[in-house]
Structures are given as structure tokens and as C-alpha cells.
Design an enzyme around this catalytic site. Structure first.
Site, short mmCIF file in Angstrom:
data_model
loop_
_atom_site.label_atom_id
_atom_site.label_comp_id
_atom_site.label_asym_id
_atom_site.label_seq_id
_atom_site.Cartn_x
_atom_site.Cartn_y
_atom_site.Cartn_z
N TYR A 13 -4.64 -1.72 0.58
CA TYR A 13 -3.61 -2.74 0.34
C TYR A 13 -2.18 -2.21 0.46
CZ TYR A 13 -3.92 -1.47 -4.77
OH TYR A 13 -3.94 -0.85 -5.99
N GLU A 14 -1.23 -3.13 0.39
CA GLU A 14 0.19 -2.78 0.53
C GLU A 14 0.46 -2.11 1.88
OE1 GLU A 14 3.40 -3.75 -0.66
OE2 GLU A 14 2.11 -3.73 -2.41
N GLY A 15 -0.18 -2.62 2.92
CA GLY A 15 -0.08 -2.00 4.25
C GLY A 15 -1.13 -0.91 4.37
#
Lengths: 586, 586
Positions: free
Chosen positions: B436-438
Site C-alpha cells: 500500500y501507499e504506492g
């Protein structure tokens, strides 16, 4: 959703071209009647069983787990029926002797079967996983009456065996075990033991369970030289219950459908298998086959990971790729398998999975030759190679199985982390194989200390000989000359690093222990290199119209560019480890 | 059993010696009143909160998971009380401006706090994790009335925010999102959206929840240039429920105590944050801080893994080690931390964990300097470095967090695989941070394509300058000259590889995408090298009686011998990737 189809085409390629198995079968009396058509038929049936019966129970088995109540274990829904289909299909009899009711087929075919079982449902396959090893062990060491009574039942699947080794204080160090066995006047023994982490120690699949238990006789020497092996059936002859109790099952990270039991033996009736105090030697018969099986778990998970990641990567569209295949026009978003990072992941999944399959099946094939080849020299040579390679198969394959499952999960992005797609189950299930049946650290020590340095490098020289022969053949094969050159260079490096380790080990006894892990990884990468040179070379035998021809050459190129640099890294690490290794302060 | 104690001594070492933070604080008006004693006090309190309140809820929260019924989410037992203790302790206010009711402390201190929260209970910390980023985002972009109304409530912890970005078809590719927002006469908007994987999208910790939602205005341009950011509160001013519905929560591999929600917005009332169609830019304010936080999750898991593996390795005895520490006599079995393979694992855990802590805190410290340093040149330089390093922190730390959790699990053997010891939970929890978060693949592209090649290498030159300065200082420090030499050589190699990639990228646009992952790993290893040179050098400032002095030098030696060879491997891989990368056939 998670799915599995047995990779029959690649299995057949390994059998027919990579191993040239029919030629070897013809040199044995046991398998001379076997041909590729029959083998293929068996693989197809096994493929159907694994994809149609086991794979649909994989996720549900994980979600449901095992039930435990009052000493009884209930396996997840469908497991009992699947086990019935397994025995009725004759799968438990595959590689057993015809004299015991078996089918007398090679361990090579069994290896392919095992890969399918573990790939499609690791949790379920834990119940049957130890059966063939126990069969071999009893066949080699049990008294005749035990063989006559129990071998046919193992072959038919009426009973399932366990291996009871671990105790709370004795895991890797079996010499610490405390279980006791006292001889009785009738020739039997009373076994008192508290065993931990026993896979399939209790379940509802077979009517009876045969426990193979390590324990000490009275006045046995301390340590691993005072350990004997006993057969302790759950049910005695008159169907009376023996004094074996399942105390509980573990809650685990994965293989949740497999009942991992604590077993308490309280003066349970058992019989000595093999000689007193020689229990480890008797159990050792199971070892090569059991460790090969665990390696095949890694291969199975890698295959499942590869199939599911490939299939998702074709469907999922996100962002535009910097380059597209020729003739494909731009859309708002490309399938993610166009993106370089994903292509690299997917090609690594393919290269490692197919490469491990060739090497793993080779070891199974060597075990067949070690037992059945007409030439005693060849039997000896095959056994030596199989024993050398076994720890690599066990540790490298299971490391890769976990690593590749994680890579595949990454392809799914956020969807990989949720249970719905079950690729996270593949990751969880795969993790155990790095631990049990001798941790991967123990495999590394076994490889370098015992198998390579321990025999003055004879077995390793055998391996290099095989690899150099392959290099020479590749050198004179179209499209494969460069692979041959690189493989020959790699062999030189392997020979040099073994010499260097041997010299250094004389000066400093701890050094090989420090580098054993790197050395095992180096051997794994080198074996994949070997696998891909041969795969590329023998793929030239396929008709040009067969897409496998181009695919094998392409993947070999990928592996040599993107995979092989790890070999130099491992060699550099082995040299760097001449620096000491501090003790952690208390 | 699983346990966690905040590593206060090492945190203090990084603050005082590695960063020399007080000197930097003195150069700002914001932090000039801050000294080490106060910082230390805050760390101690945070340590108590994490070990006494959060850590005891870690395993139970995982086992229990979240409840979901009729749109309501129930967090595991104790979570509500822990959140109350968190807000009452003022932890939500730590790095917020005093004008909004915050404590005005540096992000550096917040980074240490975050590490503790994630290490002790990742699932719980997911609820508070986005709050500071949302605070920064609203502060920078929200209209005054929203700031006045909501910022103090975020600071006090009365409300918790979410980040609503992902949709089923739009994960990494936010440009594909379809959510809609229609302007209303009163200046508000009606937001219609179907959002997936929203952490803390619904829960029972705070009375109200503020959703930050990405959606499209009518006639907005296609792709990522047509996305706007909206604030959509769960409860409207008159405590009336907004049209936001939680449709369900995910069953996940890990962080099971965190509610990962599907949210449906049906004409929900919201307000535009920042300019129309500039939603990504507005959200970008959260990015550096959010990605640093995710990196700190990796660090936190590594620290928890290290603590638990070390503690187990000291207690567990199996087999005799080939060598023992001086003065220790042989027993039947040695503690496993005497065995070379385990020592190597444990030292790797220490070296990576402590090294990442220095680097991660450095980035937090740079963010403080970027905002508050008195010199605009220094502010710019600090921001440039922080932006360059952020993708490395996010991806390398989380890769390491997962890898090290797996290494720690291996130390436990079979006990590592069962839930009882909860190290398997650390492994499961850590895996999400790579996604997550890129995703880490996106971080790698961001690093190489945008941050290194995109600015003509200016930021990267800044980094090399810092590292070369460190090398020069080490050269003239007792016991550290060799480290200095090696670090200087490493800097030369980094400069050369960036030049080589830049040249090749001109010829072939896809090349940098193929090597971005290797380049990020190379940078991670190089930063650890840098961290250890500085740690070794500044540890010379400690009194000889401080055991940390010897420990830091010892671990630096370990890292340079056993860790650094990976740098050459990554460089070799980058060169090898000049070979093309096939497309997977359909």
C-alpha cells in the site's frame, strides 16, 4: 480466484527431453515395460485429481481448519471424500512394490504426483505425505510379521503413518529426546512419550494410524546414539485403542487444514523397528524421499504462484506501459504484464519454477536409478548424486517457494493481501517447508560439511562432471553455444570456491558453518543454470511449430541475464565471510 | 511469548550522536526550546504507552479481528480504551502546530513514536496512521472554516481521518478512478463513490470520521488531471449521519485488527479541498509523511522481529556449536545464538534494524529542517534530500521488514510457525507495507525515473556529497578509516552506475524501468553502509564504559563484511539487465 491446473506439458517435456527417462527405464528390469504414453496417462489422471478434487478444497480447508474435541480431530469438509477418491484411484500405491499391492511405478512419476498434490492442496497432502517414506522404512527394517500385516494396508491407504520425532525440548537436536520404551515379555514395548508438531497425528481420514516413534530404551547411551524406532499403532489388532492420546492441535500460520498434533503415549504398545539404538539410521531411509517431498512442496507452491500471478496479470489493467508488444495499440491502461517490473517478476516465476521442476525430477529419477539400474556402478553414482542434491532440493526449493509466493502476491497488489484470492494462503502455506524435515540451515550444513567437504569432494566432482558434459554438448548446439560457455565458466568457479572453502576450513573450523547458507544458495542457482542450459539445448529437438521451443530458449536467456548474477554474489559473500562473526552479547 | 520494549537507548543514540539533532534544533525558531532531555522524556513516555498499552493487545487483536454487522465495525477488545489513552496522552497532537492545539514537536520525535506504535501493534496503529498526513493536507489546502472546525479535532483525536483513494478498477493507477462529485448551490458537493481497501473507513474509536475522498467533477479531464479532493465527514455538523456506508470489511492475511473497509458514498455531502482537478497535488502533501510512516512500519517490524528472535535464541538450546564464546564451557546443547547460522541471522537483524533507524530518522529530521530551518538554502536542500530518500525508505524498509520478520521466524523453528509465539503475526502484518501507499515497484520507478534521472541527478549528487563527507570524516577517525575508504569507493560506484543508466536510457527508454528495483535495493544497501560508517564514527564519542561503543563498531564490521557485497550484486544486475525482457505470451 485461486486456481490450479497441473503443468502437464512441462512435466512431459522434463520426462521426455530433459531427462530422456525412457532410455533409463529401459536399462532396468523394474521399469522396462514403462513407456511415455503410460506415464503421460498417469500424469493426466493425477492432474485431474489434483485440479478437480483437491484444488477446490484448498481455500475452504484453510478457512475451516481442523476441529478438535475430546481427543478427536475432524478434517475440513470434503477431505474424507477426497481421501477416499485418492485411495480408490490407487495413488497411495503408485511407487510401491507390486508384491505389496503397489503399482511399481518410478519415484519420478511419484514426484510429479507429489508436486500436484502439494500445489493444489498442501494442507490435505500433509496427511498422505509421509506414507511412502514410512513404507520404505518399514520395508527395510521391520520384522516380517509387521511387513506382512501393515505394508499392504499402507499401500492401499487403509492406514496412514506418522513420523513422531519432535519433543518440546528436542527439535533440530533429536539427541535431546526423552521418550522411553520398555521391553515386555511378549517382545513388544511400552512407549511413553510426549511428542509435538506431529502432522496427521490424529484425523478422520483412515481407520487406523501407524505412529513411527523415536524413543530411548532403558540404559541407552545419551544423545543420538541411544535412540530407537518403534511402531505404535493407534488401534491394536483386536481394534482395541492403544494408549495414544491427541492432546491438542496447533493454531498455525498456514497449512491450517493439516492437523498438527501433540501426542501423548502412555505405556502404549509398540514394536521395535530395526536394531536397538539404531533408530536414526532406520529413519534415515525415509530421509531422502521425505526431503525430496518437502522440496517438491516448494516447487508446487512456486507453480501455483506462477499460474495465479500470470492469470491475474493478464486480466488486470493499470497504467500505460513504457513499451508494448509489437502490434498492440495503446489503451487507457495496459494489462500489467506489459510493465517491466511485472514482466521481470513473471519471468522469474517461470524460470525458477520450470528450472526447479527439471532439477527436482532429476533427483527423483536418480533415486530410481540408484535402486533399479542394472549396473552397480551406475546405482552407486546415482545414489551419490541424489544424496548430494537432496539438501539443495529441500532448502533451495522451499526458500524459492516462499520467495516466489511473495512475488506472486505482489503482482496482485492489494488484492493479494485479502483472503478472497488465496494467493496469501500460498504464501502462508509455503513458509513451513523452510522449517520442518530439517530446517534449511541444517540442510546447508549437511550439504557443505557432510556432502561436499565430508567425502573429499567426490560427489561434488560427479556433479561438476555432469554439468561440464552438458556445457560441452551445448557448445555444439545451435543457439546454445553461449550458454555452454557460461556454464563451463560457472563450473570453474564452483570448483574454485569449494577448494577455497576446503583450504580455509583447515585453518579455521568454524568458517564452513558461516558460509554454508551462501554455498547452498550458490548451488541452487548453479543447478538452475544447468537446468536452463539443458532445457534450451533439448528444446531444439521440438518441432519449430511447438511454442515450447521458443519459450524455453527465451526463458533460458532471461535466466542467464537476470538470474545468474546471483552466483557471483554468493561467491563474493563466501569470501567476505572470512571476516569473523561476533557473538551476540547476552 | 511475543514482547516489545521500545529501543530507547538506540533511539537516543541516533538523536544525540548520529543526527546531532540538538544542533539542528537550535538553528530553528520552532525547536530552539527543545533539548535532548525533553525529547528523551517524550520517548520514554511513548515507550511505556507502546509496551504497556499497545503491545499486550497485539496478539489478541489479531486473533479477534474486527466485527462487522449492519454497517458497524467493532474493533477488538481494548482498542477503544487504548485509543482513549492515546488521545489523553496527547500523542495525536505531538507534531501539530501549537496554534491548533498541538505540541509543536519535530517530525523526528513523531517518527520515533510511529516506529513504536507500528512495532507494538500495527493493526491498532492503522487507525491513527493517516491522521498527521491529513492534518498537513487540510492545513495546506482546506478553506479557513474547515481548518478552524476540524484541525483542532484532528489534533485532539476527537476525529480520525481516512484517505479514500482506491477503487476496484483503480489501484496503482489513480487516473482510472470513477467517483463523482457534483457541485451544490450552497458551495458543498454531492459525492458518489465506491471505495475499496479504506483503512479505518469505519470503526468505534472516534465519534466522527473525516473521509478525504478523490473524485471527479462533472466534465473533468480524463486521467489523473481530472481528479479533485473532497472532505466528507461521517457525521455532519448537526450530528446527522452523512450518506456514507460501510459495505463490508476485508478478511486479510495480516493487520486483522485494522478494519479495511469498502465504503459507498451516495450523494454524500462534502467540500472541495484545494483547487478543482488538483486533488492529487493536494493529496501529495500527505505523501512524504505517509510514505515515511509506511517505511517506519518496516522498521518497527524489524525491531520487533530482532527483539523476539534474540530473546528466543538466548533461551533455546539445541546442539553443540562449533565454537563458543571465550570462557563458556560445553554442555549437552548450546543456546542457539552460538550457532554460526543463527549468529549471522541475528547480526543481520541488528545491523539492518539499527541502520534503518538512523536513515529513517534522518529523513524525518530532514523534513523538519525543510520546514523550519532558518536558512532557505538549507530548507531547499533538506527537502530535496528528503524527497529523494522517501521512496527508498518506503520500499527498502518494508522489503526488509518482511524479510527480517521471516528470518526471525526461522530462528524459532517450528515454534515460529504456530500462533502462540506471534512472530508469525509479525511476518503477516509486515507484508502489507510492501503493497500500500504506492507499491514498492512504483516507489522504485519514482526513485530512479523521477527523483534521480528526472532532475539531472542534482538530488542524487547532494546525497553523494553527504556520504562523501562522512567517508572523509571516517578516514581520519580511529578504528574507522577502512570504513571511510570503502564508503568512498561505494560512492564512486554509485556515481558510475547512475551515469551508465542515464546513458543507456537515452538509447532505450525501457531500460531504467527494468533496473529500477535493483537500483532501489542498491540505494538501500548503500544507505545502510553510510549509516554504519557514521554510527561507528560517532560511537567513538561514547565513553569506553558504554557497551554501545563496542556494539556499534562490531555491527559496522559485520555489515561491511556480510551486508555490503549485495551492492556489487545489484550493480552487476543493473548492467546485466541490458539484455531485453520478453513479454509473457498470452
Amino acid at each position: 480466484m485461486w486456481q490450479y491446473q497441473a503443468p502437464l506439458r512441462d512435466m512431459q517435456f522434463v520426462f521426455e527431453h530433459w531427462l530422456d527417462a525412457p532410455r533409463a527405464w529401459a536399462q532396468t528390469t523394474r521399469f522396462e515395460g514403462l513407456d511415455l504414453a503410460l506415464a503421460q496417462q498417469v500424469l493426466e489422471q493425477a492432474g485431474r485429481f489434483s485440479s478437480q478434487v483437491l484444488a477446490p478444497l484448498n481455500s475452504s480447508g484453510d478457512r475451516q481448519g481442523c476441529g478438535f474435541e475430546a481427543g478427536q480431530v475432524t478434517t475440513p469438509s470434503g477431505f474424507v471424500e477426497a481421501y477416499r477418491a485418492y485411495t480408490e484411484g490407487g495413488w497411495s500405491a503408485l511407487a510401491c512394490d507390486e508384491a505389496d499391492g503397489g503399482q511399481g511405478l518410478p519415484q519420478l512419476l511419484d514426484a510429479a504426483l507429489q508436486e500436484m498434490l502439494y500445489a493444489s492442496n498442501h494442507g490435505w497432502a500433509m496427511y498422505t505425505g509421509i506414507a511412502h517414506g514410512a513404507y520404505l522404512c518399514l520395508k527395510a527394517h521391520a520384522p516380517e510379521w509387521i511387513k506382512a500385516r501393515y505394508l499392504p494396508q499402507i499401500v492401499s491407504g487403509e492406514i496412514l503413518p506418522t513420523m513422531c520425532l519432535t519433543e518440546p525440548q528436542a527439535g533440530s537436536d533429536v539427541g535431546l529426546l526423552r521418550s522411553r520404551a520398555e521391553p515386555q515379555d511378549d517382545g513388544s514395548y511400552r512407549v511413553t512419550a510426549s511428542k509435538l508438531f506431529i502432522s496427521g497425528g490424529e484425523h478422520d481420514l483412515s481407520a487406523n494410524i501407524l505412529h513411527l516413534v523415536l524413543a530411548r530404551l532403558p540404559n541407552a547411551p545419551a544423545g543420538s546414539r541411544g535412540i530407537s524406532l518403534f511402531l505404535v499403532p493407534k488401534l491394536l489388532d483386536d481394534h482395541q485403542t492403544n494408549n495414544v492420546r491427541c492432546d491438542g492441535i496447533e493454531h498455525k500460520m498456514g497449512i491450517r487444514a493439516s492437523a498438527t498434533c501433540s501426542l501423548v503415549f502412555e505405556q502404549a504398545q509398540g514394536w521395535l523397528i530395526g536394531e536397538a539404538n539404531r533408530g536414526l539410521a532406520a529413519m534415515f531411509v525415509m530421509m531422502n524421499s521425505a526431503r525430496l517431498h518437502v522440496g517438491l512442496q516448494g516447487l508446487g507452491h512456486a507453480e501455483a504462484a506462477w499460474q495465479n500471478a500470470r492469470s491475474y496479470a493478464r486480466e488486470r489493467k493499470q497504467m500505460r506501459a513504457p513499451v508494448r508488444p509489437a502490434g498492440v495499440s495503446a489503451e487507457d491502461a495496459d494489462p500489467i504484464h506489459f510493465h517491466p517490473a511485472m514482466r521481470r517478476t513473471l519471468l522469474e516465476l517461470r524460470a525458477c519454477t520450470e528450472g526447479m521442476r527439471a532439477v527436482g525430477y532429476w533427483v527423483a529419477h536418480l533415486l530410481d536409478q540408484a535402486e533399479h539400474h542394472s549396473s552397480p556402478v551406475e546405482r552407486q553414482r546415482a545414489l551419490q548424486l541424489a544424496q548430494l542434491l537432496t539438501p539443495v532440493i529441500k532448502a533451495f526449493f522451499t526458500d524459492q517457494g516462499f520467495h516466489l509466493a511473495s512475488s506472486a502476491l505482489q503482482v496482485f497488489g492489494g488484492y493479494g493481501y485479502v483472503s478472497e484470492f488465496a494467493i496469501e494462503q500460498t504464501l502462508r502455506d509455503s513458509r513451513i517447508a523452510m522449517i520442518y524435515e530439517g530446517s534449511n540451515e541444517i540442510q546447508a550444513n549437511d550439504l557443505l560439511l557432510r556432502k561436499v567437504l565430508g567425502d573429499d569432494g567426490q560427489a561434488f566432482a560427479q556433479l561438476l562432471l555432469v554439468m561440464r558434459e552438458e556445457a560441452a554438448q551445448a557448445l555444439s548446439t545451435n543457439d546454445c553455444a553461449n550458454f555452454g560457455t557460461e556454464l563451463a565458466v560457472l563450473c570453474d568457479k564452483l570448483a574454485a570456491v569449494v577448494s577455497a572453502v576446503r583450504e580455509r576450513a583447515v585453518e579455521e573450523g568454524e568458517y564452513p558453518y558461516r558460509v554454508a547458507g551462501d554455498f547452498l544458495q550458490l548451488c541452487g542457482v548453479a543447478l538452475l543454470g544447468f537446468a536452463w542450459v539443458r532445457a534450451a539445448r533439448v528444446s531444439r529437438l521440438l518441432p519449430d511449430s511447438d511454442p515450447l521451443q521458443a519459450s524455453k530458449l527465451q526463458t533460458a536467456h532471461f535466466f542467464f541475464a537476470y538470474g545468474l548474477p546471483e552466483a557471483d554474489y554468493r561467491i563474493a559473500s563466501i569470501h567476505a565471510a572470512k571476516a569473523g562473526l561476533a557473538f551476540i552479547e547476552p
